[in-house]
Design a protein around this motif. Structure first.
Motif, PDB file in Angstrom:
ATOM      1  N   TYR A 151       0.803  -1.115  -0.120  1.00  0.00           N
ATOM      2  CA  TYR A 151      -0.046  -0.045  -0.072  1.00  0.00           C
ATOM      3  C   TYR A 151       0.913   1.205  -0.068  1.00  0.00           C
ATOM      4  N   ALA A 152       0.768   2.059  -0.908  1.00  0.00           N
ATOM      5  CA  ALA A 152       1.655   3.280  -1.124  1.00  0.00           C
ATOM      6  C   ALA A 152       0.593   4.379  -0.192  1.00  0.00           C
ATOM      7  N   PRO A 153       1.501   5.420   0.084  1.00  0.00           N
ATOM      8  CA  PRO A 153       0.912   6.582   0.978  1.00  0.00           C
ATOM      9  C   PRO A 153      -0.019   7.059   0.049  1.00  0.00           C
ATOM     10  N   VAL A 204      -7.867  10.644   8.525  1.00  0.00           N
ATOM     11  CA  VAL A 204      -6.843  11.528   8.218  1.00  0.00           C
ATOM     12  C   VAL A 204      -5.713  10.099   7.713  1.00  0.00           C
ATOM     13  N   ASP A 205      -4.819  10.758   6.942  1.00  0.00           N
ATOM     14  CA  ASP A 205      -3.541   9.808   6.411  1.00  0.00           C
ATOM     15  C   ASP A 205      -2.196   9.924   7.504  1.00  0.00           C
ATOM     16  N   GLY A 206      -1.363   9.560   7.393  1.00  0.00           N
ATOM     17  CA  GLY A 206      -0.190   9.543   8.005  1.00  0.00           C
ATOM     18  C   GLY A 206       0.591  10.916   8.361  1.00  0.00           C
ATOM     19  N   LEU A 262      -3.170   0.651   7.137  1.00  0.00           N
ATOM     20  CA  LEU A 262      -2.952   1.935   6.118  1.00  0.00           C
ATOM     21  C   LEU A 262      -2.306   2.968   6.854  1.00  0.00           C
ATOM     22  N   GLY A 263      -2.000   2.890   7.988  1.00  0.00           N
ATOM     23  CA  GLY A 263      -1.706   4.307   8.410  1.00  0.00           C
ATOM     24  C   GLY A 263      -2.510   5.412   8.649  1.00  0.00           C
ATOM     25  N   ARG A 712      10.204   2.583  10.064  1.00  0.00           N
ATOM     26  CA  ARG A 712      10.170   4.122  10.318  1.00  0.00           C
ATOM     27  C   ARG A 712       9.519   4.559   9.054  1.00  0.00           C
ATOM     28  N   GLY A 713       9.225   3.841   8.158  1.00  0.00           N
ATOM     29  CA  GLY A 713       8.269   4.236   7.175  1.00  0.00           C
ATOM     30  C   GLY A 713       9.197   4.598   5.615  1.00  0.00           C
TER      31      GLY A 713
END
Length: 812
Positions: A151-153, A204-206, A262-263, A712-713
């Motif tokens: 899954y991409a941001p 909201v996203d990360g 999904l973060g 750490r992403g």
């Protein structure tokens, strides 16, 4: 006029006492009601807040699970187009078109080969075949290859939220399907019927950007990272808070649930003012109850206070008359309680005051006379103290002590004796009232033989003789009675260190000495002891000062000898400093070399007779190792510069230790790219084996680092290329900045092989592989067409290091 003033004062005092009682009762009632209301309000507040928070938390959990389930369904539907049976572009395009028709959320599909080249891109408007776009270092591609599904941001285009889902095809190097998902379908999970009339919700996203929202929530695409509740869940601890605020600054009750796969985070919020409206109604009821209690307390306090004021007024009037001197007045109070008892005590006190007042005048005169006597004694003692403190000469101090003792005791003579410890006798030092030149036994008195001076010194207490005519054997009798004296007081002069003498007071009249006079003379004795002790100390100090002068002369002679030795030490120290400076120069030279050479090599050059010759330009066969990070360019574009610098520090620190361990020469840093030379400037017989062994250990060392970065992403890989060939070596640069470098096609070949290496792969030229084949596990790979080379390059992959074969195996 005075009557009117007294009446006003009485009213004021009565009104003040009245107000105190009323206020005390009112304050007690209001305090009890206020505490009760505060407790009820607090309990209600906690209950309402807990109920609302739990309800919103359940909705947030349900919505987060629905969103994750929806994304999982999309992933399952996308995985259908990766089936192995569709092995041509046409079949893939047909599958992609069918998926776009069945799943509205999918806006675009791309087919990427195993080498990272785009073969097909299909959207609802366009179709692109064989665009050959390079995705080999794209994070979406590398993550999918590494995990199978990625899954991409989330990102935004034209104000619309999107995300990418990557699915790896089955089979070796079969490629990847990349699907672009339009996230507007998430708004269906935040309808007013689901969120509620007063609340609002959003996800909201990360990075804190809004991906979907209810009708009352924030706009899609807005950055909410600065809000307290969003910042709390995005922090490293990730703990949600129950109170926050919206963009306009109003307070809200909030709950948050994470979608971990999904973060993302789902928020449900409700304005605090609306949520806590029942608390306001309860506060109004409490205020009305406090007002009612206040009225009742004022009425009751007024009645009780009025009943207490009458006897208190009578007591105040009687006390005022007693204070004016009317001791015949009596207070009449009939309350049968403590106030009546207090009135009786006032009447008894008036009787006692009347009796005492008659004797007060005589007592005042007597006390005044005693006070004057005490003041005179204090003045005398002060004068004696100043005399003792101002001089160390006994001949100046003792006359003052004797004269003041004679004055304050009203005696007729005073004798001061000093004690000779060697002769055990008391010798007359000072006399007042008796001629000092008079001969007699009083000038020297033996401390033994029951002498009164010796007895007083032994006891440490004064001895008084009311009449010497009654003691015919007294040593002082003849001279004292002959001179007309009858009574004697002997005060010893002693301290903690021993006996110093005695103070003798003589009177012509016979009679006892008062205790107060004896105590006063003890004080005088203490002053005389202090003066005599100070004089003796002064004499001792004077003697010691002469001894110190003699010792000082000896010290000066020793100082002259030390000065001569110091000069000799200075000369020796100068030669030592020159030797240390030479050694420091050598250490600084080694330190400069260690910036780009291994410590062993730097020390070898520093100790060489011709160090510059080792760095002159020359041609030599070298092994070149080039390594860098996969996905680093995309990483730096999407990451803050500080985080990128932290990653580079960890990366360079891990590689630097291994470079020095295997005695490689660090040629240069170029961002994430690092080039290392072997066999230059110092020749090594096994330079190729050292390079390969170092590369294997580098891969094993950086592997755990990439896992830590992934946590750490950051999606980063590590690739290495190794080549063997001839290069021109030497110093390049200018006078103020010189570096040791290699120039030749072998460096370019190592760089190109590194560029072809995948994450965790070591790609070497066939010549390198042939040099280390007995020591490694490896395999040949397809010929590589590299930029800058006219013919395909034979290459191989190093899988692991087996170690050098034993002598028996080598012989076979």
């Amino acid at each position: 006029m005075n009557a009117a003033t007294d009446k006003g004062k009485n009213w004021f005092l009565r009104g003040g006492l009245f107000a105190k009682y009323v206020l005390a009762l009112v304050g007690l009632v209001v305090f009890v009601l206020a505490v009760n209301g505060a407790l009820e309000t607090w309990i209600s507040y906690r209950g309402i807040k807990g109920t609302l928070t739990d309800a919103m938390s359940e909705k947030a959990d349900a919505t987060a699970k629905r969103i994750e389930q929806a994304i999982s369904d999309l992933e399952r539907q996308i995985s259908w187009v990766t089936r192995a049976s569709s092995n041509t572009i046409e079949l893939r395009r047909a599958d992609y078109a069918q998926l776009l028709g069945q799943v509205p959320a999918v806006s675009q599909l791309s087919l990427i080969s195993g080498q990272g080249r785009e073969l097909l891109r299909l959207s609802r408007q366009t179709t692109t075949v064989n665009s050959n776009a390079d995705f080999s270092r794209d994070v979406r591609f590398t993550e999918t290859i590494a995990r199978g599904t990625a899954y991409a941001p989330a990102y935004f285009r034209d104000g619309r939220p999107f995300m990418s889902i990557g699915e790896q095809h089955s089979g070796f190097n079969a490629g990847v399907t990349m699907a672009e998902i339009d996230l507007r379908f998430l708004n269906d999970y935040f309808g007013d019927s689901q969120v509620g009339r007063l609340a609002h919700a959003y996800v909201v996203d990360g990075k804190g950007r809004v991906l979907a929202s209810s009708s009352k929530g924030p706009e899609v695409g807005k950055d909410l990272a600065a809000l307290p509740q969003v910042a709390a869940v995005l922090s490293p601890s990730g703990r949600p808070i129950v109170s926050g605020e919206v963009v306009d600054g109003n307070a809200v009750l909030t709950t948050a649930t994470a979608a971990p796969n999904l973060g993302w985070h789902v928020f449900y919020e409700q304005p605090t003012a609306q949520a806590l409206s029942p608390i306001r109604d309860q506060l109004v009821r409490i205020a009305l109850l406090i007002a009612l209690g206040l009225v009742v307390a004022i009425i009751a306090g007024t009645i009780l206070a009025r009943r207490m004021l009458e006897p208190i007024t009578a007591l105040r009037t009687g006390a005022r008359r007693l204070g004016a001197g009317d001791f015949g007045h009596r207070i009449e109070v009939k309350t049968s309680d403590e106030l009546e008892e207090l009135a009786g005590q006032f009447n008894s006190m008036a009787t006692q005051l009347a009796e005492t007042y008659s004797d007060l005048e005589a007592k005042v005169k007597e006390r005044t006379r005693d006070l004057a006597q005490s003041i005179n004694e204090l003045k005398v003692l002060e004068e004696v103290g100043r005399a003792v403190a101002s001089s160390l000469d006994l001949n100046a101090v003792l006359p003052t002590v004797g004269a003041r003792a004679l004055e304050i005791t009203h005696a007729d003579a005073v004798l001061i004796y000093g004690y000779d410890a060697a002769q055990r006798s008391f010798n007359l030092t000072q006399s007042i009232g008796i001629d000092a030149a008079t001969e007699g036994h009083h000038r020297a008195i033996d401390a033994a033989n029951s002498s009164p001076l010796g007895e007083a010194a032994a006891k440490g207490e004064p001895l008084a003789f009311p009449d010497l005519t009654d003691q015919p054997n007294h040593p002082l009798r003849d001279v004292v009675v002959g001179a007309g004296f009858h009574s004697v007081l002997v005060v010893p002069l002693v301290d903690q260190q021993g006996v110093l003498g005695a103070l003798v007071v003589l009177r012509k009249a016979a009679g006892d000495f008062p205790a107060s006079l004896i105590g006063l003379m003890k004080t005088f004795a203490h002053q005389a002891v202090l003066a005599m002790r100070n004089a003796r100390l002064f004499t001792e100090v004077d003697q010691k000062s002469h001894a110190l002068e003699e010792a000082n002369a000896t010290v000066r002679e020793q100082a002259d000898k030390l000065r001569e030795q110091t000069e000799a030490l200075k000369d020796w120290n100068k030669s030592l400093e020159q030797r240390v400076e030479t050694q420091l120069g050598e250490l600084e030279r080694v330190r400069r070399l260690e910036r780009f050479l291994a410590p062993q090599v730097a020390q070898l050059i520093a100790s060489s007779d011709n160090p510059e010759g080792l760095l002159d330009s020359h041609r030599r066969e070298v092994t070149v190792v080039f390594c860098d990070l996969r996905g680093f360019t995309a990483f730096t574009e999407a990451t803050e510069p500080e985080e990128a610098m932290n990653v580079l520090r960890e990366y360079h620190a891990a590689l630097g230790k291994l470079i020095f361990k295997y005695e490689g020469t660090l040629d240069k840093y170029a961002g994430d790219g690092v080039m290392i030379l072997f066999n230059a400037p110092i020749q090594l017989a096994d330079h190729t084996a050292r390079a390969v062994k170092m590369a294997v250990e580098m891969r094993d060392t950086v592997g755990p680092l990439t896992e830590k970065w992934r946590n750490r992403g950051h999606s980063l890989g590590f690739g290495i290329g190794i080549a063997l060939g001839y290069a021109t070596l030497g110093q390049v640069g200018f006078e103020q900045r010189l570096e040791y470098a290699a120039i030749g096609s072998v460096t370019n070949l190592a760089s190109r092989l590194c560029g072809e290496a995948k994450a965790g792969q070591i790609v070497v030229s066939r010549r390198v592989y042939g040099m280390v084949e007995p020591f490694v596990e490896g395999r040949a790979i397809d010929d590589l067409v590299l930029k800058g080379f006219n013919h395909p390059i034979l290459a191989a992959e190093i899988l692991s290091w087996k170690g050098e074969p034993s002598a028996e195996a080598a012989a076979e």
